[in-house]
Write a protein that holds these residues in place. Structure first.
Motif, PDB file in Angstrom:
ATOM      1  N   ASP A  47       0.818  -1.046   0.092  1.00 26.46           N
ATOM      2  CA  ASP A  47      -0.111   0.210  -0.048  1.00 26.46           C
ATOM      3  C   ASP A  47       0.932   1.539  -0.089  1.00 26.46           C
ATOM      4  N   GLU A  48       0.690   2.096  -1.089  1.00 29.02           N
ATOM      5  CA  GLU A  48       1.781   3.209  -1.125  1.00 29.02           C
ATOM      6  C   GLU A  48       1.592   4.343  -0.168  1.00 29.02           C
ATOM      7  N   THR A  49       0.167   4.476   0.312  1.00 27.73           N
ATOM      8  CA  THR A  49       0.004   5.309   1.395  1.00 27.73           C
ATOM      9  C   THR A  49       0.820   5.132   2.593  1.00 27.73           C
ATOM     10  N   GLN A  50       1.370   4.031   2.808  1.00 26.25           N
ATOM     11  CA  GLN A  50       2.263   3.753   3.960  1.00 26.25           C
ATOM     12  C   GLN A  50       3.611   4.677   3.922  1.00 26.25           C
ATOM     13  N   PHE A  51       3.939   4.991   2.755  1.00 20.47           N
ATOM     14  CA  PHE A  51       5.288   5.628   2.557  1.00 20.47           C
ATOM     15  C   PHE A  51       5.043   7.173   2.371  1.00 20.47           C
ATOM     16  N   ASP A  52       3.766   7.798   2.390  1.00 23.68           N
ATOM     17  CA  ASP A  52       3.774   9.195   2.121  1.00 23.68           C
ATOM     18  C   ASP A  52       3.343  10.061   3.396  1.00 23.68           C
ATOM     19  N   PRO A  53       4.369  10.839   3.675  1.00 25.11           N
ATOM     20  CA  PRO A  53       4.247  11.568   4.855  1.00 25.11           C
ATOM     21  C   PRO A  53       2.967  12.456   5.039  1.00 25.11           C
ATOM     22  N   ALA A  54       2.493  12.782   3.905  1.00 21.76           N
ATOM     23  CA  ALA A  54       1.248  13.608   3.801  1.00 21.76           C
ATOM     24  C   ALA A  54      -0.158  12.975   3.769  1.00 21.76           C
ATOM     25  N   SER A  55       0.086  11.523   3.889  1.00 25.10           N
ATOM     26  CA  SER A  55      -1.097  10.626   3.913  1.00 25.10           C
ATOM     27  C   SER A  55      -1.603  10.342   5.275  1.00 25.10           C
ATOM     28  N   HIS A  56      -2.793  10.163   5.386  1.00 21.36           N
ATOM     29  CA  HIS A  56      -3.586   9.938   6.737  1.00 21.36           C
ATOM     30  C   HIS A  56      -3.129   8.698   7.113  1.00 21.36           C
ATOM     31  N   TYR A  57      -2.697   7.800   6.143  1.00 18.56           N
ATOM     32  CA  TYR A  57      -2.293   6.349   6.443  1.00 18.56           C
ATOM     33  C   TYR A  57      -0.846   6.160   6.534  1.00 18.56           C
ATOM     34  N   TYR A  58      -0.079   7.333   6.605  1.00 16.91           N
ATOM     35  CA  TYR A  58       1.331   6.964   6.753  1.00 16.91           C
ATOM     36  C   TYR A  58       1.762   6.281   7.964  1.00 16.91           C
ATOM     37  N   ARG A 107      10.136   0.588   1.980  1.00 10.74           N
ATOM     38  CA  ARG A 107      10.010  -0.157   0.787  1.00 10.74           C
ATOM     39  C   ARG A 107      10.496  -1.477   0.908  1.00 10.74           C
ATOM     40  N   GLU A 108      11.614  -1.743   1.631  1.00  6.57           N
ATOM     41  CA  GLU A 108      12.411  -2.918   1.752  1.00  6.57           C
ATOM     42  C   GLU A 108      11.418  -3.940   2.539  1.00  6.57           C
ATOM     43  N   THR A 109      10.692  -3.299   3.565  1.00  8.32           N
ATOM     44  CA  THR A 109       9.993  -3.999   4.379  1.00  8.32           C
ATOM     45  C   THR A 109       8.515  -3.432   4.818  1.00  8.32           C
ATOM     46  N   PRO A 110       7.916  -3.292   3.708  1.00  5.61           N
ATOM     47  CA  PRO A 110       6.629  -2.878   3.855  1.00  5.61           C
ATOM     48  C   PRO A 110       5.559  -3.429   4.989  1.00  5.61           C
ATOM     49  N   ARG A 111       4.777  -2.681   5.844  1.00  4.39           N
ATOM     50  CA  ARG A 111       4.064  -3.463   6.648  1.00  4.39           C
ATOM     51  C   ARG A 111       2.565  -3.486   6.249  1.00  4.39           C
ATOM     52  N   TRP A 112       2.216  -2.647   5.282  1.00  7.76           N
ATOM     53  CA  TRP A 112       0.610  -2.766   4.933  1.00  7.76           C
ATOM     54  C   TRP A 112       0.530  -3.121   3.349  1.00  7.76           C
ATOM     55  N   MET A 113      -0.207  -4.109   2.934  1.00 10.12           N
ATOM     56  CA  MET A 113      -0.537  -4.594   1.825  1.00 10.12           C
ATOM     57  C   MET A 113      -1.854  -4.118   1.199  1.00 10.12           C
TER      58      MET A 113
END
Length: 154
Positions: free
Chosen positions: A75-86, A92-98
């Motif tokens: 889920d790309e929103t986990q990497f975006d500091p501007a996202s509510h879902y950040y 990117r190497e170990t994403p937490r959210w799919m």
């Protein structure tokens, strides 16, 4: 083939938003519950049936039938500091959210939560259990058949 109920707040993504999206498909972003994430990551497969459920609205209920349209991916929103879902702990190497993509098959007349509660054959359905707050829950083949028959005859 498995079946799922996936909740979406219409203010985030409604069934109409999904119908208007390219290929009538949306990425199921923003899930931040580990059990729901695990369903997407480990159990969902393209072609699985989805009950598209509107939640946190004036009249919650099933708004249509859909299908899982992809395998899981970050889920790309986990990497975006501007996202509510950040999520600052996600990399990117170990994403937490799919997430998975969901494709609408048919918008139906809303089947309200109150109506679901009236159907005795759905008494064990997870969404109807006291305290259930998961945004994604498994649906049994019998529950799927009962709800599909009801929605498609309307």
């Amino acid at each position: 083939m498995r079946y799922w109920l996936m909740k979406s707040e219409p203010g985030e993504v409604s069934i109409d938003d999904a119908l208007a999206a390219p290929d009538q498909t949306v990425a199921w972003t923003g899930v931040r519950n580990y059990q729901a994430r695990n369903f997407m990551r480990d159990a969902m497969q393209p072609g699985d049936g989805v009950l598209f459920y509107h939640s946190s609205c004036a009249e919650p209920g099933i708004a249509g039938l859909a299908e899982v349209a992809s395998t899981s991916y970050p889920d790309e929103t986990q990497f975006d500091p501007a996202s509510h879902y950040y999520d600052a702990k996600a990399t990117r190497e170990t994403p937490r959210w799919m997430l998975v993509d969901v494709r609408i098959k048919k918008k139906t007349q809303l089947l309200p939560l109150a109506e679901l509660r009236k159907m005795p054959e759905l008494g064990g359905m997870q969404i109807l259990q006291r305290g259930n707050r998961l945004s994604i829950t498994p649906v049994t083949p019998q529950e799927w058949q009962t709800i599909s028959r009801y929605l498609l005859k309307k």
